[in-house]
Design an enzyme around this catalytic site. Structure first.
Site, PDB file in Angstrom:
ATOM      1  N   LYS A  21     114.681  73.417  90.234  1.00 62.41           N
ATOM      2  CA  LYS A  21     113.218  73.213  90.325  1.00 62.41           C
ATOM      3  C   LYS A  21     112.494  74.464  89.850  1.00 62.41           C
ATOM      4  O   LYS A  21     111.567  74.384  89.033  1.00 62.41           O
ATOM      5  CB  LYS A  21     112.827  72.902  91.771  1.00 62.41           C
ATOM      6  N   ASN A  22     112.902  75.647  90.347  1.00 66.65           N
ATOM      7  CA  ASN A  22     112.135  76.859  90.070  1.00 66.65           C
ATOM      8  C   ASN A  22     112.380  77.429  88.677  1.00 66.65           C
ATOM      9  O   ASN A  22     111.798  78.448  88.317  1.00 66.65           O
ATOM     10  CB  ASN A  22     112.403  77.904  91.162  1.00 66.65           C
ATOM     11  N   CYS A 115      99.590  78.322 101.037  1.00 70.68           N
ATOM     12  CA  CYS A 115     100.326  77.151 101.527  1.00 70.68           C
ATOM     13  C   CYS A 115     100.872  77.527 102.900  1.00 70.68           C
ATOM     14  O   CYS A 115     100.584  78.603 103.427  1.00 70.68           O
ATOM     15  CB  CYS A 115     101.452  76.797 100.553  1.00 70.68           C
ATOM     16  N   ARG A 120      99.878  83.517  99.303  1.00 73.96           N
ATOM     17  CA  ARG A 120     100.312  83.322  97.916  1.00 73.96           C
ATOM     18  C   ARG A 120      99.274  83.836  96.904  1.00 73.96           C
ATOM     19  O   ARG A 120      98.806  83.120  96.038  1.00 73.96           O
ATOM     20  CB  ARG A 120     100.639  81.854  97.641  1.00 73.96           C
ATOM     21  N   ASP A 303     114.383  81.573  99.901  1.00 73.73           N
ATOM     22  CA  ASP A 303     114.434  80.103  99.855  1.00 73.73           C
ATOM     23  C   ASP A 303     115.658  79.538 100.549  1.00 73.73           C
ATOM     24  O   ASP A 303     115.782  78.325 100.673  1.00 73.73           O
ATOM     25  CB  ASP A 303     114.406  79.613  98.396  1.00 73.73           C
ATOM     26  N   ARG A 395     109.501  67.356  97.069  1.00 68.65           N
ATOM     27  CA  ARG A 395     108.999  68.268  96.034  1.00 68.65           C
ATOM     28  C   ARG A 395     110.159  69.003  95.364  1.00 68.65           C
ATOM     29  O   ARG A 395     110.051  69.401  94.208  1.00 68.65           O
ATOM     30  CB  ARG A 395     108.033  69.285  96.646  1.00 68.65           C
TER      31      ARG A 395
HETATM   32  C1  EPZ Z   1     108.649  81.770  93.528  1.00 74.34           C
HETATM   33  O1  EPZ Z   1     107.355  81.773  94.125  1.00 74.34           O
HETATM   34  C2  EPZ Z   1     109.313  80.475  93.958  1.00 74.34           C
HETATM   35  N1  EPZ Z   1     108.539  79.332  93.491  1.00 74.34           N
HETATM   36  C3  EPZ Z   1     109.414  80.418  95.484  1.00 74.34           C
HETATM   37  O2  EPZ Z   1     110.140  79.229  95.823  1.00 74.34           O
HETATM   38  C4  EPZ Z   1     110.217  81.628  95.964  1.00 74.34           C
HETATM   39  O3  EPZ Z   1     110.262  81.625  97.380  1.00 74.34           O
HETATM   40  C5  EPZ Z   1     109.545  82.918  95.465  1.00 74.34           C
HETATM   41  O4  EPZ Z   1     109.436  82.870  94.015  1.00 74.34           O
HETATM   42  C6  EPZ Z   1     110.335  84.160  95.838  1.00 74.34           C
HETATM   43  O5  EPZ Z   1     111.630  84.073  95.333  1.00 74.34           O
HETATM   44  C7  EPZ Z   1     108.691  78.923  92.205  1.00 74.34           C
HETATM   45  O6  EPZ Z   1     109.436  79.503  91.429  1.00 74.34           O
HETATM   46  C8  EPZ Z   1     107.905  77.712  91.788  1.00 74.34           C
HETATM   47  P1  EPZ Z   1     106.441  85.697  94.153  1.00 74.34           P
HETATM   48  P2  EPZ Z   1     106.253  82.880  93.654  1.00 74.34           P
HETATM   49  O7  EPZ Z   1     105.321  85.800  93.187  1.00 74.34           O
HETATM   50  O8  EPZ Z   1     106.353  83.092  92.205  1.00 74.34           O
HETATM   51  C9  EPZ Z   1     103.477  88.249  96.869  1.00 74.34           C
HETATM   52  C10 EPZ Z   1     110.571  77.233  96.973  1.00 74.34           C
HETATM   53  O9  EPZ Z   1     110.791  76.983  98.165  1.00 74.34           O
HETATM   54  N2  EPZ Z   1     102.608  88.263  95.665  1.00 74.34           N
HETATM   55  O10 EPZ Z   1     107.718  86.410  93.881  1.00 74.34           O
HETATM   56  O11 EPZ Z   1     104.959  82.484  94.232  1.00 74.34           O
HETATM   57  C11 EPZ Z   1     103.485  86.876  97.518  1.00 74.34           C
HETATM   58  O12 EPZ Z   1     102.402  86.738  98.405  1.00 74.34           O
HETATM   59  C12 EPZ Z   1     109.472  78.205  96.597  1.00 74.34           C
HETATM   60  O13 EPZ Z   1     111.218  76.751  96.000  1.00 74.34           O
HETATM   61  C13 EPZ Z   1     101.435  89.012  95.685  1.00 74.34           C
HETATM   62  O14 EPZ Z   1     101.107  89.669  96.675  1.00 74.34           O
HETATM   63  O15 EPZ Z   1     106.809  84.174  94.436  1.00 74.34           O
HETATM   64  C14 EPZ Z   1     104.791  86.841  98.240  1.00 74.34           C
HETATM   65  O16 EPZ Z   1     104.640  87.495  99.489  1.00 74.34           O
HETATM   66  C15 EPZ Z   1     108.739  78.757  97.815  1.00 74.34           C
HETATM   67  N3  EPZ Z   1     100.615  88.998  94.592  1.00 74.34           N
HETATM   68  C16 EPZ Z   1     105.713  87.681  97.351  1.00 74.34           C
HETATM   69  O17 EPZ Z   1     104.854  88.450  96.496  1.00 74.34           O
HETATM   70  C17 EPZ Z   1     100.925  88.275  93.473  1.00 74.34           C
HETATM   71  O18 EPZ Z   1     100.142  88.318  92.499  1.00 74.34           O
HETATM   72  C18 EPZ Z   1     106.641  86.844  96.498  1.00 74.34           C
HETATM   73  O19 EPZ Z   1     105.850  86.120  95.586  1.00 74.34           O
HETATM   74  C19 EPZ Z   1     102.116  87.525  93.470  1.00 74.34           C
HETATM   75  C20 EPZ Z   1     102.958  87.530  94.574  1.00 74.34           C
END
Ligand code: EPZ
Length: 416
Positions: A21-22, A115, A120, A303, A395
């Site tokens: 998915k990701n 969410c 996020r 995850d 999802r």
């Molecule tokens: C991706 O989310 C995945 N989703 C998530 O999987 C996964 O948990 C996450 O990466 C971490 O591995 C998809 O790929 C669609 P991040 P993403 O940007 O890109 C903070 C699932 O269950 N952050 O690495 O949103 C954020 O708040 C989903 O399949 C900022 O502060 O993750 C979080 O605490 C859930 N500012 C941390 O970084 C930003 O601009 C990780 O976020 C971006 C992120």
């Protein structure tokens, strides 16, 4: 919809891991960079993929299933906005931002809300794209982005954001000059996106490390690309073998990408071995509690946090899980406690003391991986467990009850 799970049945048999998915979500966004036809093999049938298809069609692309393959023709793209109704179905649609900006020079997306698992934010995405020459206004809950042309830049992420790295890979692929991403995310799904972009003609090096270099090219073409297998679905199925004291053989299981997860499950007492036919998982003894701290790749993936917690609920001894990535990713705890688990929370840490058994109960899913952990607990619990609001599950898991029933589970889907 709910899943009714009759617990106490050992799982045994062979399963094939779905496409990731990701990985497919950012790759679907990247299709619009090519202005051509891209064929995605092993594309999973998921709610989030359906949402991405609706977004691509809204933008003017032609998208169709051809058996297990998904064909995306972005030559007819005409729009650059993603309306609220689509953004709110899937907040990770923000991963379209870099590709739309690179292709159209402007983009309009409703601000991706938070969410269940956290706020996020996307500040790291926007500040990095601004370094490449984009300008953003936030009006009435919309992100309005503009750029005459995206220029290569030297970017350092404060946090190795997966989505931020993916957005910048796509924006940089067609930019003028070289872009360097420092402290980039190293997740396998980021590597899969980079490989897809390279198959379309992009020039990228260092993907999978924390420094990625992208030389912008004038255009990208279409390609045929096989999506990597889903390491989180695979990890969830490994946990299903462990929690039911069963034995599963997973084909297309991404073994190397699951290093941290497999190491912890082996520490708990599971036998997980690659064979000629796939990865074989079973329990060699009573499971033991272990300590887990979620980290960016190659650390233990957030995850898989909820799923390994379910496994720990029925282990001997106790374990401590620290969630360092998201601020609110323990929503499954109170539901597991309803089933008899002994879990105490202290800030971002959960202390799990193993119990002899869990009891089936009606429980509520709150997010994608929390719902997976409740299904796992239901498989092992005595009696029947009803997991409600399983739209969360759909999802990210392709017909999970069909897969689990094929190896001995007894699960049926019911209207709530
Ligand atoms: C991706 O989310 C995945 N989703 C998530 O999987 C996964 O948990 C996450 O990466 C971490 O591995 C998809 O790929 C669609 P991040 P993403 O940007 O890109 C903070 C699932 O269950 N952050 O690495 O949103 C954020 O708040 C989903 O399949 C900022 O502060 O993750 C979080 O605490 C859930 N500012 C941390 O970084 C930003 O601009 C990780 O976020 C971006 C992120």
């Amino acid at each position: 919809m709910s899943l009714m799970i009759e617990g106490g049945r050992r799982l045994s048999g062979d399963l094939t891991v779905q496409g990731a998915k990701n990985s497919v979500l950012p790759i679907l966004a990247a299709c619009i960079l090519s202005g051509d036809v891209c064929v995605l093999q092993r594309c999973p049938h998921l709610e989030d993929v359906d949402t991405s298809i609706d977004i691509l069609r809204h933008l003017g692309c032609a998208v169709r299933w051809n058996g297990p393959d998904l064909e995306v023709d972005s030559s007819t793209l005409t729009r650059w906005n993603i309306p609220d109704r689509l953004m709110h179905r899937m907040r990770s649609s923000v991963v379209f931002l870099g590709a739309i900006l690179a292709r159209c020079g402007q983009a309009e997306l409703s601000y991706p809300g938070g969410c269940a698992i956290g706020a996020r934010p996307v500040d790291l995405h926007l500040s990095a794209l601004e370094k490449m020459g984009a300008r953003f206004d936030l009006e009435d809950g919309y992100i309005l982005g503009r750029c005459r042309k995206l220029n290569g830049a030297h970017i350092h992420f404060d946090f190795p954001t997966v989505g931020g790295t993916e957005n910048l890979l796509m924006a940089a692929a067609l930019a003028d000059g070289e872009t360097i991403l420092e402290n980039a995310a190293r997740e396998p799904e980021v590597v899969d996106l980079a490989r897809f972009l390279i198959a379309c003609g992009a020039r990228i090096e260092g993907h999978g490390t924390s420094v990625i270099r992208i030389q912008g090219v004038p255009r990208l073409g279409g390609c045929t690309y096989r999506i990597m297998p889903d390491r989180i679905e695979a990890g969830t199925l490994l946990a299903a073998a462990g929690i039911t004291d069963g034995e599963l053989l997973l084909t297309d299981c991404p073994f190397e990408e699951l290093d941290a997860v497999i190491a912890k499950m082996r520490q708990m007492g599971m036998e997980i071995e690659p064979t000629a036919d796939g990865v074989l998982a079973r329990r060699s003894c009573a499971l033991r509690g272990v300590d887990v701290t979620t980290q960016p790749f190659p650390g233990f993936p957030t995850d898989m946090q909820a799923q390994i917690m379910s496994l720990m609920c029925l282990s001997e001894g106790s374990g401590v899980i620290s969630e360092t990535i998201f601020e609110n990713r323990f929503m499954h705890v109170q539901e597991l406690v309803r089933m008899g688990a002994d879990i105490r929370l202290s800030g971002h840490t959960a202390i799990i003391r193993g119990v002899q058994r869990l009891a089936g109960a009606p429980v509520m899913a709150s997010d994608l991986r929390a719902s997976a952990s409740l299904v796992l607990a239901g498989l092992a619990a005595k009696g029947t467990t009803t997991v409600q609001r399983i739209y969360h599950l759909d999802r990210g898991y392709e017909h999970i009850e069909n897969k689990l029933n094929a190896v001995g589970a007894r699960i049926r889907r019911e209207a709530e």
